[in-house]
Design a protein around this motif. Structure first.
Motif, PDB file in Angstrom:
ATOM      1  N   ALA A  67       0.838  -1.198   0.000  1.00  0.00           N
ATOM      2  CA  ALA A  67       0.000   0.000   0.000  1.00  0.00           C
ATOM      3  C   ALA A  67       0.872   1.247   0.000  1.00  0.00           C
ATOM      4  CB  ALA A  67      -0.910  -0.020   1.226  1.00  0.00           C
ATOM      5  N   ARG A  96      -6.254  -0.841  -3.040  1.00  0.00           N
ATOM      6  CA  ARG A  96      -6.730  -1.885  -2.146  1.00  0.00           C
ATOM      7  C   ARG A  96      -6.961  -3.199  -2.894  1.00  0.00           C
ATOM      8  NH1 ARG A  96     -11.257   0.006   2.071  1.00  0.00           N
ATOM      9  NH2 ARG A  96      -9.588   1.304   2.895  1.00  0.00           N
ATOM     10  N   VAL A 101      -3.687  -4.865  -3.844  1.00  0.00           N
ATOM     11  CA  VAL A 101      -3.084  -5.519  -2.678  1.00  0.00           C
ATOM     12  C   VAL A 101      -3.754  -6.868  -2.456  1.00  0.00           C
ATOM     13  CG1 VAL A 101      -2.770  -5.400  -0.188  1.00  0.00           C
ATOM     14  CG2 VAL A 101      -2.456  -3.356  -1.581  1.00  0.00           C
TER      15      VAL A 101
END
Lengths: 371, 601
Positions: free
Chosen positions: B219, B225, B228
Motif C-alpha cells: 500500500a 486496495r 493488494v
C-alpha cells in the motif's frame, strides 16, 4: 536430558503395558458355539409342551440377558422388547440398524467365530441370505402351529408384514382421481404427480410377476411401466417421501408401506392409502420381516424364548403398535380394506440383482418419455 | 530412522549428544554410527515421530488394504483381476454421464464454498465489520445442522411449487416462482452453503497468521486496495485455499445426501449414487464399490500432488517469521454499513431461513406450510420427546467423549505428520502425506466393515466398545486434520524453530512451546471441524456401535427411521444450540491460552 530419558522410558513402558493388557483379555467363543448347537438339538427333541419350560430353565443359567439385532424402528423395538423382558425376566440388549447393517454385522461376527447376536428380527431378504449360508438355527416350537405355511421358511419365520400400497395426499387427489389398480398409475392424468422410490425394486418385481401371471404379455407390462415412469419423479427414502406427501409437495406415491402412511394419518396428516369407499382393490403385497436364532449364539435358550415370544405374545404387541402381524390376532385392523396377494419371497431373493438392474433402468427414463 | 533427520533440528536429543561419550564414539567410526542409529529412534523425538508415523500409516492402511484386496482379487480368489472395474464402469452403467454430473456438482460446490468461506473469513478477521461475535458462531451453523435436515429445510424453502420463498416472496412480488431446488444449481447451492464453514475455518486461521506488513508495504508503494488483495493477500493464502478446495471438492464428489434428495427428482445421477446402490444390495459387490472408491482415490491423489506442486516454493507463504506482528483490520469507513448489511443478509439466507424452518417444523406434529390454522396448533411435544428419549443422555455423553477425543487425537497426529512432511527431508514423506489423505475416499460402510473385520480377529478389547468408534472417527477425519495442520505449518518460517534450537531447546520443547502455539489457530479450527462432524458421522457408526453405547447420530437416525421428521427437527435445533455453545467455549478457552482474538480489533 535426564527428564527426556525418563519420559522416553515411561512412554515405552506404557506402550508395553498397554499391549500386554490387551493381549491378556483374548476372547474365545468356540466352546459357546458347540454348547449352543447342543441346546438347539436338545430342545428340538423335546415334546412341544415341555420346550418353553426347558428354555426358561436354561435361560436362567445364561445370565437372563439376550442380544438382539433388529431393523425394527425404535418406536417398535422398545415396547416389544419391554414386553418380552416383563414376561420372561430376560433383559434385552438391542442393536438397531438398517436391515443391511444387521446382515453385515451378523455376517462379520459369525465369520470371525464371535457371534454377537443371539436372535435376529429383520427383513426377509437379509434372513434369506443368512439362511442360505446356514448361519441360523432351526426352530420347531409349538408357536409355529398358528403361523400360516406361507410365512414359514427354512431357519426363520415371518413376524410382521410391510404392506405395499400407493399413498396419496387427500387435499391434492380428489375422490374421483383416486387410483384403483396398479395399472391406473400409468394413466396420463397422473403425469408429473407420481413419485417412485429409488430402492423399490422388490415392489417392481412383485407387480411385474403379478401382471404376467394374470394374463398380461411382457410387451403390455413393459408399456405400463414405461407410462408409469413417464408420470413420475424419483425420490429417496419412504419416510422422507411421506414427509413431503404430508406437506403437499407431492400428490401420489406409487408405493409406500401402509404402516408409514398409517403413522402419518395418526399424526393428523392429510394422507391415505384407502379410497373414500374404505376398500382398496389394489393387490397388496405383504413383505415379511422375520425372526431367527443365530447358530453358535452365546445365549441360545433366551434366543429360543424370543423366537417363541415373537410368534405368540409379541404378535399382540405388534397389533397395539398398529403394525401387521404375520398371524391372525383378534383386534388387528391393519389389513382392513386391503386385498392381500402373495409376496414372492423366493423369487425376489433369488433374482435380486436382476430386478435391481431392471428397476434402475426404468427409473432412468422417469419423467422423460411418455404420451 | 532417517525420518528424524531434519533441516532444522539436526542435533540429537539422545544421550549420544553429550560431549563426553561423543568423543569416544567418534574415534570408533562405524560402531559409533551404529549406536547413533540405534539410539536416535529411542530419543523422545524419534519415538514420538516414529509412533505417529506408524499410527497414521496403520489407520490409513487397514481400510485401504481391505478395499484394495476386494477390488483386485478375482471373484474365485485365484488371482488378480480387473473385472470389478469392468462391472463398475462398463456396460449400461452410465459412468460417463454420472462422472460429468459429479464433477460439475463438486466443482460448483467447492467453488461456491471457497468463495463464501474466504470472503466471510476476510470480513471476520481483517475488517472492522460490526457483529463479529455473532458472525463467528453463525458461520458454523450450516455445518452443524445434519445434512438431511439442512437439505430438507431448503426443499421446504425453494421447492418450485410449494417452497415458502417461492409462494410467500417471489409469487406475490414478481408473479413467478423462479427457485427450483431440484436442479444442479440447487444442489450446488445447498452443498456449497453446507461446506462453506470448512473453508471459513481454514481461511480464518490463515488470515490470522498473516503478517499485514507485506500488505502495508504494498500500500505504501502505491498499490490500490484491490491490487493488494489480488497480488499480495490472495497469493499468500494459497496453501489454505488449495487445502480447503481439495477437501470440499472430494467431499462433494463422495456425498450422496444432497444429490439423493435433490438430484434424483430430475434424474440427475451422480457417481456416488452407484456406490450407494452397490453397498445396499446383497451380496455386496465389494469389488465394484472398491473400483468406484479407487476412481475417487485417483482424483484425490492428483489433487494432493497438485497442491504440493503449487506450494513447491514454500518460502513464499511463510508469513509467520521471527518478527512480531499483529494483523491490523482494514477500516471500512463508509463501507462499514454496507458490509454490515451484507453480513446480515448472508446470515438471513444461510442460517435464519433454514434454521427458522426447522424451528417451525419442530413445533408441529407433521410439516405443513404456515397458515393461521397450523400456527394455532404449535406444540412443544417434539422437544418433550427428545428429552425423554431413552439413551438421550448416554448418547450425548458418548458423542461428546468421541468428538473431543477424535478431534484431539487427530490434530495431535496431524500436527506431527505435517511437520514430518513439510519440515524434514525424510524419504517417503510424500507417501505419508498421500496415505494420510486416503481415508477421505473410503466409503463409511467399507471403513466400518474393515474395522470390524480386523478387530473381531484381534485379541484386543476393542470391538464392541467406544474405542472402535474412536478409531473409526480418527481414520475418517485424519485427512481433514492433515489439511488444517499442514496449511498452518506452511505459513510458519523455519527460522523460529532454528532460533529455538540455537537457544538450546530440545525438539520436543520447540514443538510444544514454539510450533504448537503458533499453529494453534489452524489446529483449533481443525479441532472444531472434527468435533462438529463427528457428532454427525453415521455410515460407519451404525455398523460399529453397540447396545448401551449409542451416540447422537444413531439417535438422529432412529428418529428419522421412525418417520418423526418434526421430532428430528427438534433434535437438530438442540444440536445447533449445543454445538454453537461448545464452539464458543472452545474459542474462549483458546483465547485464554494465547490464541489471537479478533474481537479486540
Amino acid at each position: 536430558m535426564r527428564t527426556t530419558r525418563t519420559t522416553t522410558l515411561a512412554l515405552a513402558g506404557l506402550l508395553i503395558a498397554a499391549t500386554a493388557t490387551g493381549c491378556g483379555s483374548a476372547v474365545t467363543t468356540s466352546s459357546a458355539g458347540t454348547k449352543a448347537n447342543d441346546f438347539y438339538a436338545q430342545i428340538a427333541g423335546l415334546p412341544k409342551d415341555q420346550q418353553v419350560a426347558k428354555a426358561t430353565e436354561v435361560a436362567r443359567t445364561e445370565g437372563d440377558t439376550l442380544s438382539l439385532y433388529t431393523s425394527m424402528t425404535s418406536d417398535v423395538a422398545t415396547p416389544v422388547t419391554q414386553a418380552f423382558e416383563k414376561k420372561y425376566g430376560i433383559k434385552v440388549n438391542v442393536f438397531r440398524g438398517t436391515s443391511e447393517t444387521v446382515l453385515q454385522r451378523t455376517l462379520q461376527e459369525v465369520q470371525a467365530g464371535k457371534a454377537g447376536a443371539d436372535a435376529l428380527e429383520t427383513n426377509f431378504a437379509e434372513l434369506m441370505a443368512l439362511a442360505d449360508n446356514d448361519f441360523l438355527a432351526d426352530f420347531n416350537g409349538a408357536a409355529l402351529d398358528k403361523v400360516d405355511s406361507t410365512a414359514k421358511f427354512p431357519q426363520w419365520t415371518a413376524t410382521r408384514l410391510n404392506v405395499f400400497q400407493p399413498a396419496w395426499n387427500t387435499d391434492l387427489v380428489k375422490p374421483a382421481d383416486e387410483p384403483h389398480s396398479w395399472e391406473d398409475l400409468a394413466l396420463p392424468k397422473y403425469k408429473g404427480k407420481l413419485t417412485l422410490e429409488v430402492s423399490d425394486s422388490d415392489w417392481y418385481a412383485n407387480v411385474t410377476k403379478y401382471w404376467l401371471d394374470h394374463g398380461k404379455s411382457q410387451a403390455e407390462v413393459d408399456s405400463l411401466w414405461q407410462d408409469i415412469a413417464a408420470n413420475s419423479k424419483v425420490a429417496k427414502g419412504h419416510v422422507t417421501m411421506m414427509q413431503f406427501l404430508s406437506a403437499g409437495q407431492s400428490a401420489i406415491q406409487a408405493m409406500n408401506y401402509t404402516y408409514i402412511t398409517d403413522h402419518a394419518i395418526a399424526a393428523g396428516a392429510p394422507v391415505t392409502h384407502l379410497p373414500r369407499s374404505g376398500v382398496s382393490k389394489i393387490p397388496a403385497f405383504p413383505r415379511p420381516n422375520g425372526v431367527a436364532m443365530v447358530k453358535n449364539a452365546q445365549r441360545p435358550a433366551s434366543a429360543w424364548l424370543f423366537y417363541h415370544f415373537m410368534l405368540t405374545d409379541g404378535q399382540k404387541e405388534l397389533v397395539k403398535l398398529k403394525l401387521t402381524p404375520s398371524t391372525k390376532v383378534p383386534g388387528d385392523k391393519s389389513l382392513q380394506g386391503i386385498t392381500l396377494v402373495p409376496f414372492d419371497v423366493e423369487g425376489v431373493s433369488r433374482d435380486a440383482a436382476h430386478w435391481d438392474k431392471k428397476y434402475d433402468a426404468l427409473l432412468r427414463s422417469a419423467g422423460k418419455s411418455g404420451k | 530412522m532417517s525420518l528424524t533427520s531434519t533441516t532444522t533440528a539436526t542435533r540429537d536429543d539422545g544421550p549420544a549428544s553429550r560431549p563426553g561419550p561423543e568423543h569416544r564414539f567418534r574415534r570408533k567410526g562405524p560402531v559409533h554410527r551404529l549406536l547413533r542409529l540405534i539410539r536416535r529412534p529411542l530419543s523422545l523425538q524419534g519415538l514420538l515421530v516414529g509412533a505417529t508415523v506408524i499410527v497414521v500409516g496403520y489407520l490409513a492402511l487397514v481400510p485401504l488394504g481391505y478395499l484394495i484386496h476386494d477390488t483386485f482379487l478375482s471373484a474365485d480368489g485365484s488371482g488378480v483381476s480387473l473385472d470389478a472395474f469392468a462391472r463398475a464402469y462398463g456396460g449400461d452403467s452410465h459412468a460417463g454421464e454420472m462422472m460429468l454430473n459429479s464433477l460439475w456438482f463438486a466443482i460448483g460446490s467447492a467453488a461456491l464454498a471457497l468463495l463464501l468461506g474466504t470472503v466471510l473469513a476476510y470480513v471476520q478477521v481483517r475488517t472492522d465489520t460490526p457483529f463479529k461475535g455473532l458472525f463467528f458462531a453463525a458461520s458454523l451453523v450450516p455445518l452443524i445442522v445434519p445434512g438431511i435436515l439442512y437439505t430438507t429445510a431448503w426443499i421446504f424453502l425453494a421447492d418450485p411449487s410449494t417452497g415458502l420463498l417461492n409462494s410467500l416472496l417471489f409469487t406475490p412480488l414478481f408473479g413467478s416462482s423462479p427457485l427450483n431446488i431440484y436442479s444442479i444449481w440447487g444442489m450446488i447451492w445447498v452443498q456449497g452453503l453446507h461446506l462453506a464453514p470448512v473453508a471459513f475455518l481454514l481461511m480464518v486461521a490463515a488470515f490470522r497468521a498473516m503478517d499485514p506488513s507485506l500488505e502495508e508495504s504494498a500500500a505504501m508503494s502505491g498499490a490500490g486496495r484491490l491490487t493488494v488483495l489480488r497480488r499480495i493477500t490472495m497469493p499468500l493464502l494459497r496453501p489454505a485455499m488449495i487445502s480447503s478446495a481439495l477437501l470440499m471438492f472430494i467431499q462433494s464428489l463422495e456425498s450422496f445426501e444432497v444429490p439423493g434428495l435433490l438430484g434424483l427428482q430430475n434424474g440427475i445421477y451422480v457417481f456416488t449414487s452407484r456406490i450407494y446402490f452397490v453397498l445396499r444390495s446383497y451380496p455386496i459387490d465389494y469389488g465394484a464399490a472398491g473400483a468406484y472408491a479407487i476412481g475417487l482415490l485417483v482424483i484425490a491423489v492428483i489433487g494432493v500432488l497438485l497442491s504440493s506442486w503449487l506450494q513447491r516454493s514454500s518460502r513464499n507463504y511463510q508469513t509467520v517469521g521471527g518478527k512480531a506482528f499483529r494483523p491490523r483490520p482494514v477500516e471500512l469507513g463508509r463501507a462499514r454499513a454496507f458490509v454490515g448489511a451484507g453480513v446480515i443478509l448472508y446470515f438471513l439466507v444461510t442460517v435464519i431461513l433454514p434454521v427458522g424452518v426447522l424451528v417451525y417444523a419442530s413445533l408441529l406434529k407433521y410439516y405443513a406450510a404456515p397458515t393461521r390454522e397450523t400456527l394455532g396448533r404449535l406444540t412443544l411435544d417434539n422437544y418433550r420427546a427428545v428429552f425423554t428419549q431413552p439413551f438421550a443422555l448416554t448418547a450425548l455423553k458418548n458423542s461428546l467423549v468421541l468428538g473431543v477425543g477424535a478431534a484431539t487425537v487427530v490434530m495431535l497426529l496431524a500436527s506431527i505428520v505435517a511437520w514430518v512432511v513439510l519440515r524434514t527431508k525424510a524419504p517417503g514423506r510424500r507417501i505419508l502425506d498421500l496415505l494420510a489423505f486416503t481415508p477421505i475416499v473410503i466409503p463409511g460402510l467399507v471403513l466400518g466393515l474393515a474395522l470390524a473385520f480386523v478387530y473381531l480377529r484381534m485379541p484386543l478389547p476393542v470391538y464392541g466398545t467406544l474405542l472402535i468408534l474412536l478409531i473409526s472417527y480418527c481414520t475418517r477425519y485424519l485427512p481433514y486434520g492433515m489439511r488444517y495442520a499442514s496449511s498452518a505449518m506452511a505459513q510458519m518460517s523455519p527460522e523460529l524453530e532454528e532460533s529455538a534450537a540455537v537457544s538450546g531447546a530440545s525438539w520436543f520443547q520447540t514443538f510444544r512451546r514454539v510450533l504448537l502455539p503458533l499453529m494453534s489457530g489452524g489446529i483449533l479450527a481443525g479441532w472444531v471441524y472434527i468435533l462438529i462432524v463427528s457428532f454427525r458421522e453415521l455410515s460407519s457408526t451404525i455398523l460399529l456401535y453397540s447396545p448401551g453405547k449409542e451416540v447422537l447420530s444413531v439417535l438422529i437416525w432412529e428418529q428419522f427411521e421412525n418417520g418423526q421428521f418434526t421430532t428430528l427437527a427438534a433434535l437438530g435445533v438442540c444440536m445447533v444450540t449445543l454445538l454453537v455453545l461448545l464452539v464458543a467455549i472452545a474459542y474462549r478457552l483458546g483465547a485464554r491460552f494465547g490464541l489471537q482474538s479478533d474481537s479486540a480489533n
